[in-house]
Design a protein around this motif. Structure first.
Motif, PDB file in Angstrom:
ATOM      1  N   PRO A 167       0.793  -1.233   0.000  1.00  0.00           N
ATOM      2  CA  PRO A 167       0.000   0.000   0.000  1.00  0.00           C
ATOM      3  C   PRO A 167       0.823   1.281   0.000  1.00  0.00           C
ATOM      4  O   PRO A 167       0.342   2.325  -0.451  1.00  0.00           O
ATOM      5  N   THR A 168       2.037   1.227   0.517  1.00  0.00           N
ATOM      6  CA  THR A 168       2.841   2.445   0.636  1.00  0.00           C
ATOM      7  C   THR A 168       3.767   2.671  -0.551  1.00  0.00           C
ATOM      8  O   THR A 168       4.557   3.630  -0.543  1.00  0.00           O
ATOM      9  N   ALA A 169       3.695   1.820  -1.567  1.00  0.00           N
ATOM     10  CA  ALA A 169       4.595   1.965  -2.715  1.00  0.00           C
ATOM     11  C   ALA A 169       4.385   3.319  -3.388  1.00  0.00           C
ATOM     12  O   ALA A 169       3.256   3.792  -3.565  1.00  0.00           O
ATOM     13  N   ARG A 170       5.465   3.932  -3.781  1.00  0.00           N
ATOM     14  CA  ARG A 170       5.433   5.209  -4.503  1.00  0.00           C
ATOM     15  C   ARG A 170       5.453   4.874  -6.005  1.00  0.00           C
ATOM     16  O   ARG A 170       6.428   4.303  -6.511  1.00  0.00           O
ATOM     17  N   VAL A 171       4.376   5.222  -6.697  1.00  0.00           N
ATOM     18  CA  VAL A 171       4.193   4.783  -8.082  1.00  0.00           C
ATOM     19  C   VAL A 171       4.102   5.989  -9.002  1.00  0.00           C
ATOM     20  O   VAL A 171       3.399   6.967  -8.706  1.00  0.00           O
ATOM     21  N   ALA A 172       4.801   5.915 -10.126  1.00  0.00           N
ATOM     22  CA  ALA A 172       4.719   6.948 -11.162  1.00  0.00           C
ATOM     23  C   ALA A 172       4.132   6.343 -12.426  1.00  0.00           C
ATOM     24  O   ALA A 172       4.311   5.148 -12.702  1.00  0.00           O
ATOM     25  N   TYR A 173       3.433   7.163 -13.170  1.00  0.00           N
ATOM     26  CA  TYR A 173       2.860   6.750 -14.456  1.00  0.00           C
ATOM     27  C   TYR A 173       3.573   7.488 -15.580  1.00  0.00           C
ATOM     28  O   TYR A 173       3.647   8.725 -15.574  1.00  0.00           O
ATOM     29  N   VAL A 174       4.113   6.742 -16.527  1.00  0.00           N
ATOM     30  CA  VAL A 174       4.706   7.324 -17.732  1.00  0.00           C
ATOM     31  C   VAL A 174       3.717   7.163 -18.866  1.00  0.00           C
ATOM     32  O   VAL A 174       3.371   6.045 -19.262  1.00  0.00           O
ATOM     33  N   MET A 175       3.238   8.288 -19.386  1.00  0.00           N
ATOM     34  CA  MET A 175       2.284   8.291 -20.492  1.00  0.00           C
ATOM     35  C   MET A 175       3.032   8.474 -21.797  1.00  0.00           C
ATOM     36  O   MET A 175       3.713   9.480 -22.014  1.00  0.00           O
ATOM     37  N   ALA A 195       2.150   9.078  -7.518  1.00  0.00           N
ATOM     38  CA  ALA A 195       3.023  10.140  -7.032  1.00  0.00           C
ATOM     39  C   ALA A 195       3.275  11.182  -8.102  1.00  0.00           C
ATOM     40  O   ALA A 195       3.486  12.358  -7.787  1.00  0.00           O
ATOM     41  N   ALA A 196       3.260  10.776  -9.380  1.00  0.00           N
ATOM     42  CA  ALA A 196       3.532  11.707 -10.471  1.00  0.00           C
ATOM     43  C   ALA A 196       3.114  11.095 -11.789  1.00  0.00           C
ATOM     44  O   ALA A 196       3.078   9.873 -11.944  1.00  0.00           O
ATOM     45  N   VAL A 197       2.801  11.978 -12.728  1.00  0.00           N
ATOM     46  CA  VAL A 197       2.570  11.598 -14.116  1.00  0.00           C
ATOM     47  C   VAL A 197       3.693  12.218 -14.939  1.00  0.00           C
ATOM     48  O   VAL A 197       3.966  13.417 -14.831  1.00  0.00           O
ATOM     49  N   THR A 238       9.334  14.745 -20.504  1.00  0.00           N
ATOM     50  CA  THR A 238      10.570  14.087 -20.910  1.00  0.00           C
ATOM     51  C   THR A 238      10.579  13.857 -22.414  1.00  0.00           C
ATOM     52  O   THR A 238       9.536  13.852 -23.064  1.00  0.00           O
ATOM     53  N   VAL A 239      11.770  13.635 -22.947  1.00  0.00           N
ATOM     54  CA  VAL A 239      11.938  13.478 -24.390  1.00  0.00           C
ATOM     55  C   VAL A 239      11.617  12.060 -24.835  1.00  0.00           C
ATOM     56  O   VAL A 239      11.013  11.847 -25.889  1.00  0.00           O
ATOM     57  N   THR A 240      12.024  11.075 -24.050  1.00  0.00           N
ATOM     58  CA  THR A 240      11.859   9.679 -24.423  1.00  0.00           C
ATOM     59  C   THR A 240      11.343   8.872 -23.236  1.00  0.00           C
ATOM     60  O   THR A 240      11.366   9.345 -22.092  1.00  0.00           O
ATOM     61  N   VAL A 241      10.940   7.638 -23.503  1.00  0.00           N
ATOM     62  CA  VAL A 241      10.574   6.740 -22.408  1.00  0.00           C
ATOM     63  C   VAL A 241      11.787   6.479 -21.518  1.00  0.00           C
ATOM     64  O   VAL A 241      11.662   6.382 -20.293  1.00  0.00           O
ATOM     65  N   HIS A 242      12.965   6.394 -22.118  1.00  0.00           N
ATOM     66  CA  HIS A 242      14.179   6.163 -21.334  1.00  0.00           C
ATOM     67  C   HIS A 242      14.372   7.285 -20.312  1.00  0.00           C
ATOM     68  O   HIS A 242      14.605   7.024 -19.118  1.00  0.00           O
ATOM     69  N   SER A 243      14.300   8.534 -20.760  1.00  0.00           N
ATOM     70  CA  SER A 243      14.509   9.637 -19.819  1.00  0.00           C
ATOM     71  C   SER A 243      13.347   9.749 -18.836  1.00  0.00           C
ATOM     72  O   SER A 243      13.528  10.197 -17.700  1.00  0.00           O
ATOM     73  N   ALA A 244      12.150   9.318 -19.246  1.00  0.00           N
ATOM     74  CA  ALA A 244      11.018   9.312 -18.318  1.00  0.00           C
ATOM     75  C   ALA A 244      11.251   8.313 -17.192  1.00  0.00           C
ATOM     76  O   ALA A 244      10.974   8.601 -16.015  1.00  0.00           O
ATOM     77  N   LEU A 245      11.749   7.129 -17.511  1.00  0.00           N
ATOM     78  CA  LEU A 245      12.020   6.126 -16.485  1.00  0.00           C
ATOM     79  C   LEU A 245      13.108   6.612 -15.525  1.00  0.00           C
ATOM     80  O   LEU A 245      13.006   6.429 -14.311  1.00  0.00           O
ATOM     81  N   LEU A 246      14.125   7.232 -16.072  1.00  0.00           N
ATOM     82  CA  LEU A 246      15.194   7.754 -15.218  1.00  0.00           C
ATOM     83  C   LEU A 246      14.672   8.860 -14.307  1.00  0.00           C
ATOM     84  O   LEU A 246      14.990   8.914 -13.118  1.00  0.00           O
ATOM     85  N   ALA A 247      13.839   9.751 -14.863  1.00  0.00           N
ATOM     86  CA  ALA A 247      13.281  10.825 -14.043  1.00  0.00           C
ATOM     87  C   ALA A 247      12.344  10.274 -12.981  1.00  0.00           C
ATOM     88  O   ALA A 247      12.298  10.773 -11.845  1.00  0.00           O
ATOM     89  N   ALA A 248      11.583   9.234 -13.331  1.00  0.00           N
ATOM     90  CA  ALA A 248      10.677   8.634 -12.349  1.00  0.00           C
ATOM     91  C   ALA A 248      11.447   8.092 -11.162  1.00  0.00           C
ATOM     92  O   ALA A 248      11.045   8.253 -10.006  1.00  0.00           O
ATOM     93  N   ARG A 249      12.577   7.462 -11.427  1.00  0.00           N
ATOM     94  CA  ARG A 249      13.371   6.876 -10.346  1.00  0.00           C
ATOM     95  C   ARG A 249      14.177   7.928  -9.584  1.00  0.00           C
ATOM     96  O   ARG A 249      14.160   7.972  -8.346  1.00  0.00           O
ATOM     97  N   VAL A 307       3.933   2.088 -17.376  1.00  0.00           N
ATOM     98  CA  VAL A 307       4.041   2.756 -18.675  1.00  0.00           C
ATOM     99  C   VAL A 307       2.874   2.304 -19.551  1.00  0.00           C
ATOM    100  O   VAL A 307       2.651   1.103 -19.732  1.00  0.00           O
ATOM    101  N   ALA A 308       2.125   3.261 -20.076  1.00  0.00           N
ATOM    102  CA  ALA A 308       1.032   2.957 -21.001  1.00  0.00           C
ATOM    103  C   ALA A 308       0.722   4.203 -21.800  1.00  0.00           C
ATOM    104  O   ALA A 308       0.957   5.332 -21.348  1.00  0.00           O
ATOM    105  N   GLN A 309       0.172   3.988 -22.988  1.00  0.00           N
ATOM    106  CA  GLN A 309      -0.252   5.124 -23.794  1.00  0.00           C
ATOM    107  C   GLN A 309      -1.437   5.820 -23.139  1.00  0.00           C
ATOM    108  O   GLN A 309      -2.084   5.274 -22.241  1.00  0.00           O
TER     109      GLN A 309
END
Length: 358
Positions: free
Chosen positions: A137-145, A169-171, A184-195, A205-207
């Motif tokens: 329940p306490t997991a910090r979750v980000a969504y990459v669109m 926690a963030a979109v 972010t520019v790419t999914v790669h940079s989005a994943l890095l920013a999320a972490r 990650v989903a459209q």
């Protein structure tokens, strides 16, 4: 004016030949219309009856320049999204040299084993989150669109409400998509920013809403799910493939295990990934038949795609968890009662991802 949600103003517009239509305006892009304004509308999808929620889209408020959004300021950034379209918009990216996070991301190359769940449909997002929260329940979750569906993040009422409820926690918006908490520019940079910026324990990650499909093997926007998991693996993450499943879809290609999942994960994904498979009785005959058939279907897939590792996830308690989501569950117009297997498959992916964080 109609009820809107964060980032969206909804209005009723009188249109010749169409009567009164509902329309969405994105204030950050076109400004904020007010009663009595003349607006320029795009009604293309509305006229064709496409799955846009029944809305037209406001393109401009031409007669009132004071309504237009300001493009001034040092925080405007230089990332252009929806590039070279009439509604291109400039944003400040997390990976933008002008941004506060550039130094942290400039040479970043590792998400430190963070689980990354990829899903074909936007409708899987709340179900994946329900599974994560059922386990941790306490997991910090980000969504990459990603940009396979809607480009404005604000179009997703689900993401806005999940954010408001504290389930996200963030979109983050990647590629041509825009309007997230971080750009972010790419999914790669989005994943890095999320972490590294958001501090996410898990990323989904989903459209965005409004996926595209053509009833061909390769012509569907969900191929990006496989590409997202390739990115996760390259960056040292733990790829988790959320299966698209249905017990009620009238189209044979999506009944049971969807051909979208078979193609995205079996052909596009080239790195090892876990494939959570929901197992166990639910007390719903149609759902149980679908889940019983799913195991052999996944086994067939993994024989031709040995980089995929099936992981059985018991469904005990997941229907209750899904019933408690703060947004209405709906996939292709079907809710939890009509297509429980769809949401159970997504929730199973969330459960497994949460377990990888423990």
């Amino acid at each position: 004016m109609l009820p809107g949600w964060p980032g969206v103003v909804a209005v009723a517009v009188d249109v010749a030949d169409l009567g009164t239509v509902r329309a969405l305006a994105y204030p950050d892009v076109v400004g904020t219309p007010e009663p009595g304004d003349r607006v320029l509308l795009n009604v293309t999808a509305l006229e064709r009856g496409l799955g846009t929620g029944g809305y037209a889209v406001v393109v401009a408020v031409p007669d009132r320049p004071d309504a237009w959004p300001s493009r001034e300021g040092d925080d405007a950034g230089h990332l252009v999204k929806a590039r070279y379209t009439p509604l291109q918009t400039m944003v400040l990216g997390a990976d933008d040299p002008e941004g506060a996070h550039h130094a942290r991301l400039q040479d970043a190359d590792d998400v430190e084993g963070m689980p990354v769940v990829a899903a074909d449909l936007h409708s899987a997002l709340p179900a994946v989150l329900a599974g994560i929260r059922a386990e941790r329940p306490t997991a910090r979750v980000a969504y990459v669109m990603t940009d396979g569906g809607a480009l404005p993040a604000a179009f997703s009422r689900s993401a806005a409400e999940l954010r408001a409820a504290g389930w996200l926690a963030a979109v983050l918006t990647a590629g041509q998509a825009y309007g997230g908490d971080l750009e972010t520019v790419t999914v790669h940079s989005a994943l890095l920013a999320a972490r590294l910026v958001v501090g996410a324990d898990v990323v989904v990650v989903a459209q965005g809403p409004g996926n595209l499909g053509t009833d061909t093997r390769w012509g569907f926007s969900g191929v990006s799910a496989g590409e997202a998991l390739n990115a996760a693996a390259v960056l040292g993450g733990r790829p988790v493939a959320s299966l698209r499943v249905s017990e009620a879809d009238p189209r044979p290609r999506h009944r049971g295990l969807s051909h979208h999942s078979a193609t995205a994960y079996g052909r596009v994904l080239a790195r090892p990934a876990d494939v959570p498979v929901p197992v166990g009785p639910t007390g719903r005959p149609a759902t149980d038949r679908c889940l019983e058939a799913l195991g052999p279907q996944v086994a067939d897939l993994t024989r031709s795609a040995p980089h995929l590792r099936p992981v059985e996830v018991p469904v005990d308690g997941l229907l209750d968890a899904l019933a408690e989501t703060p947004v209405r569950l709906s996939t292709m117009g079907r809710g939890l009662e009509q297509d429980a297997a769809s949401f159970l498959a997504a929730a199973a992916a969330g459960v497994h991802a949460a377990r990888l964080t423990l």
